[in-house]
Structures are given as structure tokens and as C-alpha cells.
Write an enzyme that holds these catalytic residues in place. Structure first.
Site, PDB file in Angstrom:
ATOM      1  N   VAL A 106       0.869  -1.174   0.000  1.00  0.00           N
ATOM      2  CA  VAL A 106       0.000   0.000   0.000  1.00  0.00           C
ATOM      3  C   VAL A 106       0.904   1.220   0.000  1.00  0.00           C
ATOM      4  CG1 VAL A 106      -1.831   1.250   1.208  1.00  0.00           C
ATOM      5  CG2 VAL A 106      -1.734  -1.256   1.342  1.00  0.00           C
ATOM      6  N   CYS A 107       0.580   2.196  -0.853  1.00  0.00           N
ATOM      7  CA  CYS A 107       1.289   3.473  -0.851  1.00  0.00           C
ATOM      8  C   CYS A 107       2.796   3.259  -1.076  1.00  0.00           C
ATOM      9  CB  CYS A 107       0.980   4.197   0.456  1.00  0.00           C
ATOM     10  SG  CYS A 107       1.322   5.963   0.483  1.00  0.00           S
ATOM     11  N   THR A 108       3.630   3.913  -0.280  1.00  0.00           N
ATOM     12  CA  THR A 108       5.079   3.840  -0.478  1.00  0.00           C
ATOM     13  C   THR A 108       5.684   2.539   0.002  1.00  0.00           C
ATOM     14  OG1 THR A 108       5.365   5.039   1.610  1.00  0.00           O
ATOM     15  CG2 THR A 108       5.421   6.332  -0.437  1.00  0.00           C
ATOM     16  N   THR A 126       1.985   3.442  -6.730  1.00  0.00           N
ATOM     17  CA  THR A 126       2.229   3.902  -5.366  1.00  0.00           C
ATOM     18  C   THR A 126       1.489   5.232  -5.201  1.00  0.00           C
ATOM     19  OG1 THR A 126       3.956   4.329  -3.708  1.00  0.00           O
ATOM     20  CG2 THR A 126       4.389   5.125  -5.945  1.00  0.00           C
TER      21      THR A 126
END
Length: 227
Positions: A106-108, A126
């Protein structure tokens, strides 16, 4: 006849200081409702982990005692830049991914997958503020809240974790199960503003947020990735 017992599914979340709590808790809430699911939160030690929201969470396992994941999930957060330089964290990701059916971020958190060598030649996404850095870990940036490439699933920033979790549940147990979980958690987005991504947000709002937060944060991430 009673329904067969669901297949056990071990879900492991990586935890580290500076994690964005919703990157973890949003998909954890959905995945925990999947029939047969057991969740574990693994960190270097079982000491409380400080999140970016001003409170801490408790891991269930340290790296050594963590069970093998069927689904490995790596959240993001501003603490990723430090975690990129932690050999034990990267080794844990690589070891768990080697035996997992699905490896996700998830995300970074995508950059931690990348540092572990898992995104080379893969399509990935991302948070929008960092997408341009994905080639530094060998990934092909793709616009989208959820991007699947084989057994690697990456998702965009923060709330995208719910979309990723429901996508994965549908892949594993079918649309009906995923839809029932979506209904159970009342995930029926109706935000007060059109936006949430630069493509749909007023340019001045995007520019202001980049200047206040993401220009410096992305530069810090880039430096960590090049170290």
C-alpha cells in the site's frame, strides 16, 4: 450438509516506525473478515510501533517468530525512507515473499518491495507523490489505485488499501465474498469533494500540498533509494 470449513489463509503485515496507520488498518479490517483469515503484524521487536497518527500499535510477532505468510502486505508511511536502510526489514520481506501466494503493498510500501528485489520488470503503482520514483526500483509506473502483475499487487496512497484488499478477496474467494465484506464495512465512498488525486483536484490545491509536503518527502525518498 454444512459448508466446508474455509481454507486457512495467513496474512502478514510488516510494521515499522513511522507507518501510516490507515495503510495498515484499512486493508487489515477488510482482510480480517475473509473466511479462514488469520492476521499477524510483524516488526523487528514486539515493542510498540509509533504510527504517523500520534499513537502506537503492538506487533503480534517479531521477525523471527512470524509465521509464513500466504499474503504478505507491506504498508507505507514516512518511515519507509528509514526502513529502506534496515537490512533485517528487507531480508524479512524477501524471505516472506519467497513463500507467499501474494505479495502486496500500500502506498510507499512499494519501495520496500522494490528494495527487496520484487518489482524488477513489474508493473506497479504507489502514492501519486512518489510514482516518478518507481523506476529506481526497476518497476514500470502504472496509473491506478490497484495494479496486479502476477502475484505482486501494489496499490496507491492510503485509502487505496481498501480497494486492494477487496480486489484480492475477490481474486481468492470470489466477487460475492468481497461484496459482502464491502457491505459489512459499509465501504460506500461519497466524499464531500471531487478529488483525491491530482487528475481530479484543483491545480492550486495540488501545488500547495506538493510544496508543503510531497516535494521534500519525495526528495528524501529518492535519496534513500539511491543509498
Amino acid at each position: 450438509m454444512p459448508d466446508a470449513r474455509p481454507e486457512p489463509i495467513q496474512i502478514v503485515f510488516l510494521l515499522f516506525p513511522g507507518i501510516t496507520q490507515l495503510d495498515f488498518t484499512a486493508p487489515a479490517q477488510a482482510l480480517s473478515r475473509m473466511p479462514g483469515a488469520t492476521l499477524a503484524g510483524a516488526a523487528a521487536t514486539i515493542a510498540p510501533i509509533a504510527t504517523d497518527s500520534g499513537f502506537s500499535i503492538l506487533p503480534t510477532h517479531d521477525f523471527a517468530s512470524c509465521p509464513q505468510a500466504d499474503i504478505l502486505c507491506v504498508p507505507g508511511g514516512h518511515g519507509v525512507a528509514e526502513a529502506l536502510g534496515d537490512a533485517a526489514t528487507i531480508d524479512f520481506i524477501a524471505r516472506q515473499a519467497a513463500g507467499a501466494r501474494s505479495t502486496t503493498s500500500v502506498c510507499t510500501g512499494a519501495f520496500l518491495l522494490g528494495r527487496a528485489g520484487l518489482l524488477a520488470g513489474k508493473r506497479a503503482t504507489t502514492h501519486w507523490g512518489y510514482t516518478h520514483l518507481l523506476p529506481l526500483v526497476g518497476a514500470e509506473p502504472v496509473a491506478g489505485r490497484v495494479v496486479e502483475d502476477g502475484n505482486i499487487v501494489t496499490s496507491g496512497g492510503v485509502t487505496s488499501g481498501l480497494d486492494f484488499a477487496l480486489t484480492l478477496i475477490a481474486r481468492l474467494q470470489g466477487d460475492t465474498v468481497a461484496q459482502a465484506i464491502q457491505l459489512a464495512i459499509e465501504y460506500d465512498p461519497a466524499p464531500p469533494f471531487t478529488g483525491g488525486h491530482p487528475d481530479r483536484t484543483p491545480a492550486a490545491v495540488t501545488a500547495g500540498l506538493k510544496a508543503r509536503v510531497y516535494d521534500a518527502a519525495a526528495a528524501r525518498m529518492e535519496e534513500a533509494l539511491k543509498t
